[in-house]
Design an enzyme around this catalytic site. Structure first.
Site, PDB file in Angstrom:
ATOM      1  N   HIS A 213       0.805  -1.213   0.000  1.00 29.37           N
ATOM      2  CA  HIS A 213       0.000   0.000   0.000  1.00 29.37           C
ATOM      3  C   HIS A 213       0.844   1.271   0.000  1.00 29.37           C
ATOM      4  CE1 HIS A 213      -3.500  -2.586   1.670  1.00 29.37           C
ATOM      5  NE2 HIS A 213      -3.500  -2.552   0.356  1.00 29.37           N
TER       6      HIS A 213
ATOM      7  N   HIS B 279      -7.972  -8.191  -7.491  1.00 25.28           N
ATOM      8  CA  HIS B 279      -8.374  -8.961  -6.307  1.00 25.28           C
ATOM      9  C   HIS B 279      -8.645  -7.961  -5.180  1.00 25.28           C
ATOM     10  CE1 HIS B 279      -6.261 -11.884  -8.821  1.00 25.28           C
ATOM     11  NE2 HIS B 279      -6.951 -12.824  -8.200  1.00 25.28           N
TER      12      HIS B 279
ATOM     13  N   SER C 150      -6.769  -1.642  -0.676  1.00 27.42           N
ATOM     14  CA  SER C 150      -6.376  -0.925  -1.893  1.00 27.42           C
ATOM     15  C   SER C 150      -7.536  -0.194  -2.568  1.00 27.42           C
ATOM     16  CB  SER C 150      -5.694  -1.890  -2.876  1.00 27.42           C
ATOM     17  OG  SER C 150      -6.480  -3.029  -3.119  1.00 27.42           O
TER      18      SER C 150
ATOM     19  N   GLU D  83     -13.694  -8.991  -7.580  1.00 30.00           N
ATOM     20  CA  GLU D  83     -13.633  -9.823  -6.379  1.00 30.00           C
ATOM     21  C   GLU D  83     -14.511 -11.042  -6.598  1.00 30.00           C
ATOM     22  OE1 GLU D  83     -12.775 -11.879  -3.571  1.00 30.00           O
ATOM     23  OE2 GLU D  83     -11.673  -9.978  -3.671  1.00 30.00           O
TER      24      GLU D  83
ATOM     25  N   ASP E  70     -13.596 -13.293 -12.106  1.00 36.45           N
ATOM     26  CA  ASP E  70     -12.166 -13.573 -12.096  1.00 36.45           C
ATOM     27  C   ASP E  70     -11.405 -12.363 -12.638  1.00 36.45           C
ATOM     28  OD1 ASP E  70      -9.580 -14.466 -12.554  1.00 36.45           O
ATOM     29  OD2 ASP E  70     -10.185 -16.368 -13.420  1.00 36.45           O
ATOM     30  N   GLY E  71     -10.624 -11.737 -11.797  1.00 36.82           N
ATOM     31  CA  GLY E  71      -9.902 -10.544 -12.217  1.00 36.82           C
ATOM     32  C   GLY E  71      -8.831 -10.801 -13.247  1.00 36.82           C
TER      33      GLY E  71
ATOM     34  N   ASP F 273      -2.875  -8.674  -7.140  1.00 33.87           N
ATOM     35  CA  ASP F 273      -2.420  -9.176  -5.841  1.00 33.87           C
ATOM     36  C   ASP F 273      -3.318 -10.304  -5.320  1.00 33.87           C
ATOM     37  OD1 ASP F 273      -4.536  -7.425  -5.433  1.00 33.87           O
ATOM     38  OD2 ASP F 273      -3.838  -6.811  -3.456  1.00 33.87           O
TER      39      ASP F 273
END
Length: 285
Positions: free
Chosen positions: A19, A42, A100, A118, A148-149, A169
């Site tokens: 971060h 994510h 984030s 997500e 699904d990212g 991430d």
């Protein structure tokens, strides 16, 4: 409403590294008037209660953000990051930690946009509920995909303003995530070669970690920054997180110098034993 899954780890040493880099990169993007998009593959739930049963169980934040909370001698990269966390704790007590998505929303200007993925249904529901509490501006700027990212990010690139950041991430609980994270960057660069891609990954006793690091550094980009922070020696049984790393393709030109000052500080102040260390490499444009 807060998340119960990532709350186990919210604000730990890995979040500090991830971060702090995110805040610096967003501040750099804001130096130009041209709008930009942020794609978070994510996203988690966005906001976490550190005094919840979930976060308090292991209290990992105590050895992460907790060690920086009262410091007044932080390097600029870390001072900027901690200042953002303090906005969520105006009474001075460390009880809330923004993930984030929330740190990104804090930085966005009127024409900037945020796209969140997500896949976990409970986490996604909490994310939506948390976002709705922020009001109309955040809802207008943000789109949430319960998908699904890794796959979903492809359709968003290149973003309309041709400026943007992709944050990748995953949890890496599935070993395939290492390969999927690498492929996501490769596919992203084909579609949006000038975008900034930030990949977080854990330092654990797995062969896939070294493979991912090596392949990322061999990507066909003009510049990258690769930073790692280990807070303790690896466990004898091979399990557990002893550190984490961030690889940033097409990074802000200011990032390497900022990390040169911040990483030694983090390795010293977040150390859990005498084996804490850091590394920092770059390919300069």
């Amino acid at each position: 409403m807060f998340s119960y899954r990532h709350a186990f780890h919210a604000g730990n040493h890995a979040d500090v590294l991830k971060h702090a880099l995110l805040v610096h990169t967003l501040d750099y993007l804001n130096r130009k008037d041209t709008p930009y998009w942020v794609v978070d593959t994510h996203a988690g739930a966005g906001l976490y209660a550190l005094d919840s049963d979930w976060a308090a169980k292991n209290a990992e934040f105590a050895d992460g953000i907790g060690r920086l909370w009262q410091r007044d001698d932080l390097p600029p990269l870390l001072a900027d990051y901690v200042a953002r966390i303090r906005q969520y704790n105006p009474d001075g007590r460390l009880r809330h930690y923004p993930g984030s998505p929330w740190l990104t929303l804090d930085a966005l200007r009127e024409r900037d946009r945020l796209r969140l993925f997500e896949m976990h249904p409970t986490e996604s529901d909490v994310l939506v509920a948390n976002l709705e509490r922020l009001g109309k501006t955040a809802l207008r700027q943000t789109t949430i995909y319960a998908a699904d990212g890794f796959e979903g990010m492809k359709a968003l690139l290149p973003p309309p303003p041709r400026r943007g950041l992709v944050l990748i991430d995953p949890s890496y609980e599935d070993k395939q995530d290492y390969k999927r994270a690498l492929n996501a960057v490769k596919e992203g660069l084909k579609r949006f070669a000038t975008g900034t891609y930030a990949v977080w990954y854990p330092l654990v006793q797995r062969r896939e970690v070294g493979d991912l690091a090596r392949h990322l550094e061999n990507l066909p980009v003009k510049s990258w920054v690769h930073a790692s922070l280990a807070v303790r020696k690896p466990a004898a049984d091979g399990f557990g997180l002893h550190g984490s790393a961030m690889f940033v393709a097409n990074p802000p030109w200011t990032l390497h110098a900022a990390l040169q000052e911040a990483l030694p500080f983090l390795a010293r102040e977040l150390a859990q034993d005498d084996r804490a260390t850091f590394s920092l490499q770059q390919r300069a444009a």
